[in-house]
Scaffold this motif. Structure first.
Motif, mmCIF file in Angstrom:
data_model
loop_
_atom_site.group_PDB
_atom_site.id
_atom_site.type_symbol
_atom_site.label_atom_id
_atom_site.label_comp_id
_atom_site.label_asym_id
_atom_site.label_seq_id
_atom_site.Cartn_x
_atom_site.Cartn_y
_atom_site.Cartn_z
ATOM 1 N N SER A 55 0.452 3.596 -4.962
ATOM 2 C CA SER A 55 1.006 4.456 -6.016
ATOM 3 C C SER A 55 2.496 4.713 -5.854
ATOM 4 C CB SER A 55 0.259 5.791 -6.042
ATOM 5 O OG SER A 55 0.411 6.487 -4.809
ATOM 6 N N ASP A 64 0.795 -1.227 0.000
ATOM 7 C CA ASP A 64 0.000 0.000 0.000
ATOM 8 C C ASP A 64 0.830 1.280 0.000
ATOM 9 O OD1 ASP A 64 -2.317 -1.542 0.093
ATOM 10 O OD2 ASP A 64 -2.460 -1.448 2.284
ATOM 11 N N THR A 114 -4.384 12.714 2.005
ATOM 12 C CA THR A 114 -5.094 12.006 0.948
ATOM 13 C C THR A 114 -4.074 11.264 0.107
ATOM 14 O OG1 THR A 114 -6.748 13.769 0.954
ATOM 15 C CG2 THR A 114 -6.785 12.264 -0.909
ATOM 16 N N ALA A 148 -8.170 8.707 -9.710
ATOM 17 C CA ALA A 148 -8.953 7.522 -9.353
ATOM 18 C C ALA A 148 -8.325 6.855 -8.132
ATOM 19 C CB ALA A 148 -8.983 6.548 -10.534
ATOM 20 N N ARG A 149 -9.144 6.334 -7.254
ATOM 21 C CA ARG A 149 -8.753 5.611 -6.046
ATOM 22 C C ARG A 149 -8.179 6.523 -4.971
ATOM 23 N NH1 ARG A 149 -5.013 2.182 -5.817
ATOM 24 N NH2 ARG A 149 -3.742 2.888 -7.571
ATOM 25 N N ALA A 150 -8.291 7.851 -5.115
ATOM 26 C CA ALA A 150 -7.814 8.750 -4.061
ATOM 27 C C ALA A 150 -8.606 8.488 -2.780
ATOM 28 C CB ALA A 150 -7.963 10.198 -4.497
ATOM 29 N N LEU A 151 -7.884 8.424 -1.667
ATOM 30 C CA LEU A 151 -8.478 8.065 -0.384
ATOM 31 C C LEU A 151 -8.052 9.064 0.683
ATOM 32 C CD1 LEU A 151 -9.812 5.950 1.623
ATOM 33 C CD2 LEU A 151 -7.543 4.919 1.774
ATOM 34 N N ILE A 210 -3.094 7.751 -2.719
ATOM 35 C CA ILE A 210 -3.515 6.726 -3.681
ATOM 36 C C ILE A 210 -2.802 5.449 -3.268
ATOM 37 C CG2 ILE A 210 -3.643 6.049 -6.101
ATOM 38 C CD1 ILE A 210 -3.246 9.004 -6.817
ATOM 39 N N PRO A 211 -3.489 4.528 -2.607
ATOM 40 C CA PRO A 211 -2.820 3.314 -2.127
ATOM 41 C C PRO A 211 -2.094 2.586 -3.255
ATOM 42 C CG PRO A 211 -5.023 3.484 -1.197
ATOM 43 C CD PRO A 211 -4.915 4.558 -2.237
ATOM 44 N N GLN A 249 -9.972 14.684 -9.362
ATOM 45 C CA GLN A 249 -9.101 13.958 -8.451
ATOM 46 C C GLN A 249 -8.715 12.606 -9.067
ATOM 47 O OE1 GLN A 249 -7.949 14.843 -5.061
ATOM 48 N NE2 GLN A 249 -8.361 16.748 -6.164
#
Length: 311
Positions: free
Chosen positions: A181, A41, A176, A201-204, A178-179, A199
């Motif tokens: 990345s 991650d 924030t 994609a998959r930004a958390l 991106i797991p 934003q």
């Protein structure tokens, strides 16, 4: 709402020299499960790393600095603070640089020949108005992301993010990410930072409570969410890299300050105070006189199966 008013007694300042709570020296390596998760991650969330007393002491120190700065306004009418060189600005935060709950991740990943090359303390109150579009996504390391040639580029550093306020809901200035990345050299984005852009994609947005810590790989693509809440965002960040990489922090005056006498040898190493100053010692040629090496060796924690921890 986060209370950003300091009691009168807090204005004098003090160095927190003890670690309240259950006794633990924290000298254990990260587990194999944690290492696998981190490699997959690019980050780990460590809940409850700080005691409530430690959170209160660190938060008070950061808010004292913010008050001393006069709540300087930012370019868009906000009163945010982003101050580099955390321990020089707030000596009380020396407690955090080798905190037993999370420092083990630093030496487990990078080994013993490390120092803090970049640190900062942040205060971000609720934004007074919507902000202009700006692309905040980045990897840490600056020119490393242009000048290193491999794919993916090497890790080089890891960072500890200490949360001193409640970011348990999104849009409170959350880190924030991106797991996964951290193995991607480039992120599709706008032609310039001020161009509106969706934003990734998959930004958390990572949610966390006061006292939680996020350990992350410098290559992890990350940004800060805007704070639209009434909760002031308060945090401290410490980036660790190899001692042969030049530090960004301003710490040259620390050995001349009274707080220096309260720091441990490992803390002095992390703040750049070990060696002759000619650069050779930072290459790790003399492990026996490097405090973190000695600490790990005495505890039989130099693990030959991990390159950075080979004796």
């Amino acid at each position: 709402m986060t209370d950003t008013t300091l009691p009168a007694t807090a204005l004098a300042g003090s160095i927190l020299t003890t670690r309240p709570g259950p006794a633990s020296d924290g000298w254990t390596a990260m587990t194999d499960v944690e290492r696998v998760r981190f490699e997959h991650d690019g980050y780990l969330v460590i809940p409850g790393a700080l005691t409530s007393e430690e959170v209160a002491a660190a938060r008070t120190a950061v808010l004292r600095l913010w008050h001393a700065d006069g709540h300087r306004g930012g370019p868009h009418g906000d009163t945010a603070m982003h101050r580099l060189s955390a321990v020089s600005a707030c000596p009380e935060l020396a407690l955090l640089i080798d905190h037993p709950t999370v420092f083990r991740y630093v030496w487990s990943l990078l080994g013993w020949n490390v120092h803090i090359y970049h640190s900062h303390v942040d205060v971000h109150p609720q934004l007074p108005q919507p902000q202009p579009d700006w692309w905040h996504w980045h990897q840490d390391g600056g020119r490393q992301n242009r000048e290193l040639e491999t794919t993916p580029r090497p890790r080089m550093s890891v960072k500890l993010a200490y949360w001193l306020s409640d970011v348990s809901y999104p849009d409170r200035g959350n880190l924030t990410v991106i797991p996964g990345s951290h193995r991607t050299n480039w992120l599709p984005g706008p032609p310039s930072r001020g161009v509106p852009w969706p934003q990734p994609a998959r930004a958390l947005q990572i949610t966390a409570n006061p006292g939680d810590v996020v350990v992350f790989d410098r290559r992890l693509w990350h940004a800060r969410s805007d704070n639209h809440s009434p909760h002031t965002r308060i945090a401290a960040f410490f980036g660790y890299t190899y001692r042969w990489v030049t530090g960004r922090d301003h710490v040259a005056d620390l050995p001349n300050r009274p707080e220096w006498a309260t720091f441990t040898p490992v803390q002095r190493q992390l703040l750049g105070g070990i060696g002759t100053g000619d650069g050779d010692h930072a290459w790790g040629h003399d492990p026996a006189t490097t405090p973190l090496y000695a600490e790990l060796a005495n505890r039989n924690l130099l693990d030959s199966s991990i390159p950075a921890l080979i004796p």
